[in-house]
Motif scaffolding. Structure first.
Motif, PDB file in Angstrom:
ATOM      1  N   LYS A 172       0.473  -1.042   0.100  1.00 26.89           N
ATOM      2  CA  LYS A 172       0.245  -0.012   0.203  1.00 26.89           C
ATOM      3  C   LYS A 172       1.009   0.821  -0.309  1.00 26.89           C
ATOM      4  O   LYS A 172       0.048   2.212   0.748  1.00 26.89           O
ATOM      5  CB  LYS A 172      -0.595   0.262   1.124  1.00 26.89           C
ATOM      6  CG  LYS A 172      -1.631  -0.787   0.908  1.00 26.89           C
ATOM      7  CD  LYS A 172      -2.948  -1.358   1.794  1.00 26.89           C
ATOM      8  CE  LYS A 172      -3.727  -2.306   2.112  1.00 26.89           C
ATOM      9  NZ  LYS A 172      -4.611  -1.824   2.269  1.00 26.89           N
ATOM     10  N   HIS A 173       1.821   1.001  -1.035  1.00 23.47           N
ATOM     11  CA  HIS A 173       3.007   2.428  -0.797  1.00 23.47           C
ATOM     12  C   HIS A 173       1.952   4.299  -1.368  1.00 23.47           C
ATOM     13  O   HIS A 173       2.076   5.032  -0.955  1.00 23.47           O
ATOM     14  CB  HIS A 173       3.808   2.039  -1.750  1.00 23.47           C
ATOM     15  CG  HIS A 173       3.940   1.206  -1.354  1.00 23.47           C
ATOM     16  ND1 HIS A 173       5.662   0.698  -1.890  1.00 23.47           N
ATOM     17  CD2 HIS A 173       5.258   0.726   0.067  1.00 23.47           C
ATOM     18  CE1 HIS A 173       6.645  -0.431  -1.566  1.00 23.47           C
ATOM     19  NE2 HIS A 173       6.438  -0.704  -0.257  1.00 23.47           N
TER      20      HIS A 173
ATOM     21  N   ASP B  55      -0.411   4.631  -0.314  1.00 28.36           N
ATOM     22  CA  ASP B  55      -1.328   5.462   1.060  1.00 28.36           C
ATOM     23  C   ASP B  55      -0.709   5.457   2.176  1.00 28.36           C
ATOM     24  O   ASP B  55      -0.363   7.204   2.503  1.00 28.36           O
ATOM     25  CB  ASP B  55      -2.820   4.414   1.330  1.00 28.36           C
ATOM     26  CG  ASP B  55      -3.864   4.044   0.088  1.00 28.36           C
ATOM     27  OD1 ASP B  55      -3.472   4.950  -0.080  1.00 28.36           O
ATOM     28  OD2 ASP B  55      -3.889   3.202   0.036  1.00 28.36           O
ATOM     29  N   VAL B  56       0.394   4.501   2.091  1.00 29.32           N
ATOM     30  CA  VAL B  56       1.070   4.768   3.467  1.00 29.32           C
ATOM     31  C   VAL B  56       1.701   5.801   3.358  1.00 29.32           C
ATOM     32  O   VAL B  56       2.900   6.544   4.025  1.00 29.32           O
ATOM     33  CB  VAL B  56       2.262   2.999   3.646  1.00 29.32           C
ATOM     34  CG1 VAL B  56       2.971   3.521   4.990  1.00 29.32           C
ATOM     35  CG2 VAL B  56       1.034   1.709   4.131  1.00 29.32           C
ATOM     36  N   TYR B  57       2.448   6.377   2.462  1.00 28.68           N
ATOM     37  CA  TYR B  57       3.766   6.462   2.002  1.00 28.68           C
ATOM     38  C   TYR B  57       3.326   8.584   1.516  1.00 28.68           C
ATOM     39  O   TYR B  57       4.451   8.585   0.617  1.00 28.68           O
ATOM     40  CB  TYR B  57       4.846   6.368   1.624  1.00 28.68           C
ATOM     41  CG  TYR B  57       5.246   5.649   2.464  1.00 28.68           C
ATOM     42  CD1 TYR B  57       5.916   5.586   3.638  1.00 28.68           C
ATOM     43  CD2 TYR B  57       5.551   3.806   2.097  1.00 28.68           C
ATOM     44  CE1 TYR B  57       7.034   4.291   3.949  1.00 28.68           C
ATOM     45  CE2 TYR B  57       5.898   2.660   2.628  1.00 28.68           C
ATOM     46  CZ  TYR B  57       6.736   2.825   4.088  1.00 28.68           C
ATOM     47  OH  TYR B  57       7.299   2.515   5.035  1.00 28.68           O
TER      48      TYR B  57
END
Length: 157
Positions: free
Chosen positions: A81-82, A84-86
């Motif tokens: 979930k790059h 969203d997370v980052y």
């Protein structure tokens, strides 16, 4: 479906059936996979994937394993979930954020298949490896890699 689409599908199914990457099977079935010459190599929005087959079938020397690597790579972005997370890192510096995520993913892919049985980093026609990998980043978080890349960039300025 033309020959390149069939080849892509065969590569993706091979990766999904592998012991090394079989756990990604469900994620690989999520979203839509399209082929688009408007993208440089490949990309994902966190659900759907796009691949530039013109690039793959004209510029890459190890099409089967190299494309397999990138299929795994794009799906690892989805799993982690790059986007969203980052999100904050992408807002600060999208290039460095993507590089940090790529370093993080590629190190893990290479550890999962260290001998290149199923996938290997793509190589151009001259044999040069394409993509971000540095063993120094093994075990690092995406944020730590991002901060290191940012520091290196600032030192060059």
């Amino acid at each position: 479906m033309d020959k390149r689409h069939r080849e892509f599908k065969s590569i993706k199914i091979g990766v999904m059936r592998s012991e090394e990457f079989g756990l990604l099977r469900g994620v690989m079935m999520l979203g839509e996979t399209t082929f688009n010459t408007g993208v440089q190599i490949a990309c994902t929005n966190g659900r759907d994937e796009q691949y530039n087959l013109d690039f793959w079938f004209t510029e890459i020397s190890n099409i089967r394993k190299g494309l397999g690597f990138v299929i795994v790579h794009e799906n690892c972005h989805k799993v982690a979930k790059h986007w969203d997370v980052y999100r904050r890192l992408h807002e600060e510096n999208p290039v460095l954020a993507n590089m940090a995520c790529d370093f993080w993913i590629n190190g893990r892919i290479l550890k999962a298949d260290p001998n290149g049985k199923i996938v290997e980093m793509p190589r151009d026609k001259q044999g040069r490896v394409l993509g971000c990998h540095d063993p120094e980043y093994d075990g690092w978080t995406v944020k730590r890699i991002f901060n290191h890349l940012k520091q290196q960039q600032q030192e060059k300025e």
